[in-house]
Design a protein around this motif. Structure first.
Motif, mmCIF file in Angstrom:
data_model
loop_
_atom_site.group_PDB
_atom_site.id
_atom_site.type_symbol
_atom_site.label_atom_id
_atom_site.label_comp_id
_atom_site.label_asym_id
_atom_site.label_seq_id
_atom_site.Cartn_x
_atom_site.Cartn_y
_atom_site.Cartn_z
ATOM 1 N N ASN A 176 44.240 37.544 38.853
ATOM 2 C CA ASN A 176 43.667 37.370 37.513
ATOM 3 C C ASN A 176 44.705 37.385 36.395
ATOM 4 O O ASN A 176 44.363 37.174 35.246
ATOM 5 C CB ASN A 176 42.672 38.508 37.236
ATOM 6 C CG ASN A 176 41.373 38.338 38.005
ATOM 7 O OD1 ASN A 176 40.849 37.234 38.106
ATOM 8 N ND2 ASN A 176 40.866 39.421 38.556
ATOM 9 N N LYS B 52 41.256 37.022 48.726
ATOM 10 C CA LYS B 52 40.074 36.331 49.239
ATOM 11 C C LYS B 52 40.572 35.269 50.211
ATOM 12 O O LYS B 52 41.262 34.324 49.803
ATOM 13 C CB LYS B 52 39.289 35.649 48.101
ATOM 14 C CG LYS B 52 38.724 36.635 47.051
ATOM 15 C CD LYS B 52 39.624 36.741 45.854
ATOM 16 C CE LYS B 52 39.048 37.433 44.645
ATOM 17 N NZ LYS B 52 38.715 38.810 44.713
ATOM 18 N N HIS C 22 34.489 32.686 36.762
ATOM 19 C CA HIS C 22 35.183 33.742 37.498
ATOM 20 C C HIS C 22 36.407 33.180 38.231
ATOM 21 O O HIS C 22 37.126 33.898 38.926
ATOM 22 C CB HIS C 22 34.179 34.380 38.489
ATOM 23 C CG HIS C 22 34.717 35.533 39.258
ATOM 24 N ND1 HIS C 22 35.209 35.422 40.539
ATOM 25 C CD2 HIS C 22 34.855 36.834 38.924
ATOM 26 C CE1 HIS C 22 35.616 36.614 40.955
ATOM 27 N NE2 HIS C 22 35.415 37.477 40.003
ATOM 28 N N TRP D 231 27.735 32.647 38.954
ATOM 29 C CA TRP D 231 29.119 32.575 38.495
ATOM 30 C C TRP D 231 29.731 31.229 38.850
ATOM 31 O O TRP D 231 29.432 30.668 39.901
ATOM 32 C CB TRP D 231 29.962 33.681 39.146
ATOM 33 C CG TRP D 231 29.619 35.066 38.685
ATOM 34 C CD1 TRP D 231 28.671 35.432 37.771
ATOM 35 C CD2 TRP D 231 30.222 36.284 39.136
ATOM 36 N NE1 TRP D 231 28.656 36.796 37.623
ATOM 37 C CE2 TRP D 231 29.597 37.346 38.447
ATOM 38 C CE3 TRP D 231 31.236 36.592 40.052
ATOM 39 C CZ2 TRP D 231 29.947 38.679 38.646
ATOM 40 C CZ3 TRP D 231 31.580 37.911 40.248
ATOM 41 C CH2 TRP D 231 30.946 38.953 39.552
ATOM 42 N N TYR E 169 39.474 37.406 33.574
ATOM 43 C CA TYR E 169 39.819 38.695 32.958
ATOM 44 C C TYR E 169 41.168 38.532 32.273
ATOM 45 O O TYR E 169 42.224 38.707 32.895
ATOM 46 C CB TYR E 169 39.846 39.803 34.025
ATOM 47 C CG TYR E 169 38.565 39.857 34.827
ATOM 48 C CD1 TYR E 169 37.361 40.205 34.207
ATOM 49 C CD2 TYR E 169 38.530 39.525 36.174
ATOM 50 C CE1 TYR E 169 36.169 40.226 34.917
ATOM 51 C CE2 TYR E 169 37.341 39.538 36.892
ATOM 52 C CZ TYR E 169 36.168 39.884 36.247
ATOM 53 O OH TYR E 169 34.994 39.889 36.954
ATOM 54 N N GLY F 299 38.529 32.529 44.307
ATOM 55 C CA GLY F 299 38.145 33.785 43.666
ATOM 56 C C GLY F 299 36.858 34.362 44.242
ATOM 57 O O GLY F 299 36.310 35.311 43.701
ATOM 58 N N HIS G 153 42.548 42.814 46.857
ATOM 59 C CA HIS G 153 41.784 41.906 46.014
ATOM 60 C C HIS G 153 41.816 40.468 46.545
ATOM 61 O O HIS G 153 41.256 39.560 45.941
ATOM 62 C CB HIS G 153 42.412 41.980 44.610
ATOM 63 C CG HIS G 153 41.584 41.413 43.533
ATOM 64 N ND1 HIS G 153 41.959 40.319 42.804
ATOM 65 C CD2 HIS G 153 40.381 41.781 43.047
ATOM 66 C CE1 HIS G 153 41.033 40.040 41.914
ATOM 67 N NE2 HIS G 153 40.063 40.912 42.042
ATOM 68 N N LYS H 157 40.084 31.543 39.190
ATOM 69 C CA LYS H 157 41.458 31.929 38.839
ATOM 70 C C LYS H 157 42.375 30.804 39.296
ATOM 71 O O LYS H 157 42.764 30.754 40.462
ATOM 72 C CB LYS H 157 41.831 33.227 39.567
ATOM 73 C CG LYS H 157 40.823 34.370 39.402
ATOM 74 C CD LYS H 157 40.417 34.910 40.739
ATOM 75 C CE LYS H 157 39.358 35.968 40.757
ATOM 76 N NZ LYS H 157 38.751 36.511 39.636
ATOM 77 N N TYR I 144 37.629 41.054 48.886
ATOM 78 C CA TYR I 144 37.526 42.242 48.023
ATOM 79 C C TYR I 144 36.056 42.659 47.917
ATOM 80 O O TYR I 144 35.708 43.800 48.182
ATOM 81 C CB TYR I 144 38.111 41.920 46.646
ATOM 82 C CG TYR I 144 37.865 43.000 45.622
ATOM 83 C CD1 TYR I 144 38.329 44.290 45.830
ATOM 84 C CD2 TYR I 144 37.164 42.734 44.449
ATOM 85 C CE1 TYR I 144 38.094 45.292 44.898
ATOM 86 C CE2 TYR I 144 36.936 43.721 43.510
ATOM 87 C CZ TYR I 144 37.394 45.008 43.744
ATOM 88 O OH TYR I 144 37.156 45.989 42.821
ATOM 89 N N LEU I 145 35.190 41.703 47.540
ATOM 90 C CA LEU I 145 33.777 42.037 47.317
ATOM 91 C C LEU I 145 32.901 41.573 48.470
ATOM 92 O O LEU I 145 32.935 40.413 48.866
ATOM 93 C CB LEU I 145 33.261 41.332 46.063
ATOM 94 C CG LEU I 145 33.612 41.883 44.689
ATOM 95 C CD1 LEU I 145 32.939 41.029 43.626
ATOM 96 C CD2 LEU I 145 33.206 43.334 44.532
ATOM 97 N N ASP J 251 30.779 39.584 33.117
ATOM 98 C CA ASP J 251 30.325 40.782 33.854
ATOM 99 C C ASP J 251 30.988 42.058 33.327
ATOM 100 O O ASP J 251 30.477 43.151 33.562
ATOM 101 C CB ASP J 251 30.520 40.629 35.373
ATOM 102 C CG ASP J 251 31.965 40.703 35.814
ATOM 103 O OD1 ASP J 251 32.854 40.334 35.011
ATOM 104 O OD2 ASP J 251 32.216 41.114 36.959
ATOM 105 N N HIS J 252 32.132 41.927 32.646
ATOM 106 C CA HIS J 252 32.786 43.094 32.034
ATOM 107 C C HIS J 252 33.162 42.729 30.591
ATOM 108 O O HIS J 252 34.332 42.424 30.315
ATOM 109 C CB HIS J 252 34.046 43.481 32.809
ATOM 110 C CG HIS J 252 33.772 43.930 34.211
ATOM 111 N ND1 HIS J 252 32.970 45.011 34.504
ATOM 112 C CD2 HIS J 252 34.167 43.435 35.412
ATOM 113 C CE1 HIS J 252 32.907 45.176 35.808
ATOM 114 N NE2 HIS J 252 33.612 44.218 36.388
HETATM 115 O O1 LIG Z 1 37.942 41.356 40.846
HETATM 116 P P1 LIG Z 1 37.413 39.951 40.961
HETATM 117 O O2 LIG Z 1 38.159 39.024 40.106
HETATM 118 O O3 LIG Z 1 37.270 39.498 42.367
HETATM 119 O O4 LIG Z 1 35.966 40.039 40.383
HETATM 120 C C1 LIG Z 1 35.103 41.027 40.823
HETATM 121 C C2 LIG Z 1 34.199 41.454 39.715
HETATM 122 O O5 LIG Z 1 34.960 41.818 38.632
HETATM 123 C C3 LIG Z 1 33.346 42.604 40.042
HETATM 124 O O6 LIG Z 1 32.682 43.015 38.885
#
Ligand SMILES: O=P(O)(O)OC[C@H](O)CO
Length: 373
Positions: free
Chosen positions: A304, A113, A288, A137, A226, A126, A111, A290, A40-41, A257-258
């Motif tokens: 999440n 991984k 972070h 993290w 989250y 995660g 999303h 999960k 995802y990221l 982070d949020h």
């Molecule tokens: O969406 P996740 O759980 O991979 O986390 C990503 C972070 O929330 C990005 O801010």
């Protein structure tokens, strides 16, 4: 394709980046035929540069390297890095780049991984390729070997070759990948299956969690960064706690982070605490990870258990039923509970007004988002 339980796997829990990053990079260095990565990221930085270097090296020695990134989550990957990957022989595709589509389509994100090397070893958790995972993290991953790896390969192939995925990497590349099942001598015969979700259209991860909670006899320990649980999840957790199951949540503390998501989730603390659910907020840094443990059932991956994961995202988790692994996960939970602040129901009931206001504000926003279709 439904998640099928398979015997004869080996799962290794890799808590913290200092364990899972070296294990992943070692696997990439040893790759002989294929590397499949779905994230995802991915943002330009130290970790992304190290990953790009490792992928190009593998491509140069003849390994087929396929990198599939979410079109939104990879917006922080610079055009220089994208060009470097492509020039270095890495097949690159992006899932559902943002565009003038419906809101629902733009909200649909990949999303998951996943890293698979030679169809023999896989990693999930995660993680993403952003520098926060190096030290800021707290993250947990799992190394996977055995027949279930072929299911991860199938999951990757279906999305790579889907009409929602774009990019210069040839979609036909997946046709040559083997989904042969591998089982090596010495595996300790662990049972596992891959489960996935596709927004509200396909919710196998959520239904599986609900089934496990309903049938739990001793413990339900859930770690999620989250915590914005649906009504049905809250109801099940509260019911389980009332019938005497040890229900505990491991959630982030002030370092988040949020922070808005944290406040939105905190509006549910009161009722859960009243039902007997114990809530631990992790203190050292932003957790972070999960993963969940229900009796001897373990699930770990991208999901999440919030509205985004359950309503919009493509998610995938590894489920395992194994007493020894469950014992390791329990130890990890205990270490993390010890590094957490446990919410006292009496103190929580007297929390200040500004805190309640934030819960209401972010809770209302979360409620609106959860009704989007
Ligand atoms: O969406 P996740 O759980 O991979 O986390 C990503 C972070 O929330 C990005 O801010």
């Amino acid at each position: 394709m439904h998640g099928i339980w398979r015997e004869g796997n080996h799962f290794e829990l890799l808590p913290e980046a200092s364990r899972f990053l070296p294990a992943m990079f070692e696997a990439l260095e040893r790759a002989e035929s294929s590397i499949l990565i779905e994230l995802y990221l991915m943002e330009s930085g130290r970790l992304a540069s190290a990953l790009i270097g490792a992928l190009i090296k593998a491509a140069e020695r003849g390994v087929t390297v396929m990198l599939m990134l979410d079109g939104y989550g990879a917006m922080g990957l610079s055009s220089e890095d994208r060009q470097r990957l492509e020039a270095g022989g890495v097949a690159l595709r992006f899932f559902n780049p943002l565009g003038l589509h419906s809101l629902a389509r733009n909200l649909t994100r990949d999303h998951r991984k996943l890293v698979v090397v030679d169809g023999r070893v896989a990693f999930t958790g995660g993680f993403g390729a952003v520098d926060e995972f190096l030290d800021a993290w707290y993250e947990v991953a799992m190394r996977i070997e055995g027949p279930v790896v072929a299911d991860w390969v199938r999951l990757f192939c279906r999305l790579w070759d889907s009409p929602l995925t774009r990019g210069s990497g040839a979609s036909e590349l997946v046709h040559g990948l083997s989904t042969e099942t591998h089982q090596a001598e010495g595996y300790r015969g662990m049972t596992g299956r891959v489960v996935w979700g596709q927004g509200y259209r396909y919710q196998a991860i959520r239904h599986s969690l609900h089934r496990q909670i309903n049938g739990a006899r001793h413990r339900i320990w859930i770690c999620t960064p989250y915590f914005a649980p649906t009504f049905s999840l809250r109801l099940r957790l509260a019911r389980a706690a009332r019938r005497g199951v040890d229900v505990r949540l491991l959630l982030p503390g002030d370092i988040h982070d949020h922070p808005g998501v944290r406040y939105a989730g905190q509006r549910f603390y009161g009722r859960l605490l009243k039902a007997g659910v114990r809530i631990h907020e992790f203190q050292p840094n932003f957790i972070h990870a999960k993963f969940s443990l229900i009796d001897d059932w373990v699930t770990l991956g991208s999901c999440n258990f919030d509205h985004w994961s359950l309503h919009w995202n493509l998610e995938a988790n590894q489920e395992v039923v194994d007493r020894r692994l469950a014992g390791e996960v329990a130890e990890l939970f205990k270490r993390n509970f010890a590094a957490s602040h446990e919410i006292d129901p009496q103190v929580w009931s007297r929390r200040p007004r500004w805190q309640r206001l934030k819960e209401w504000l972010y809770g209302s926003l979360d409620g609106m988002l959860s009704r989007l279709r």
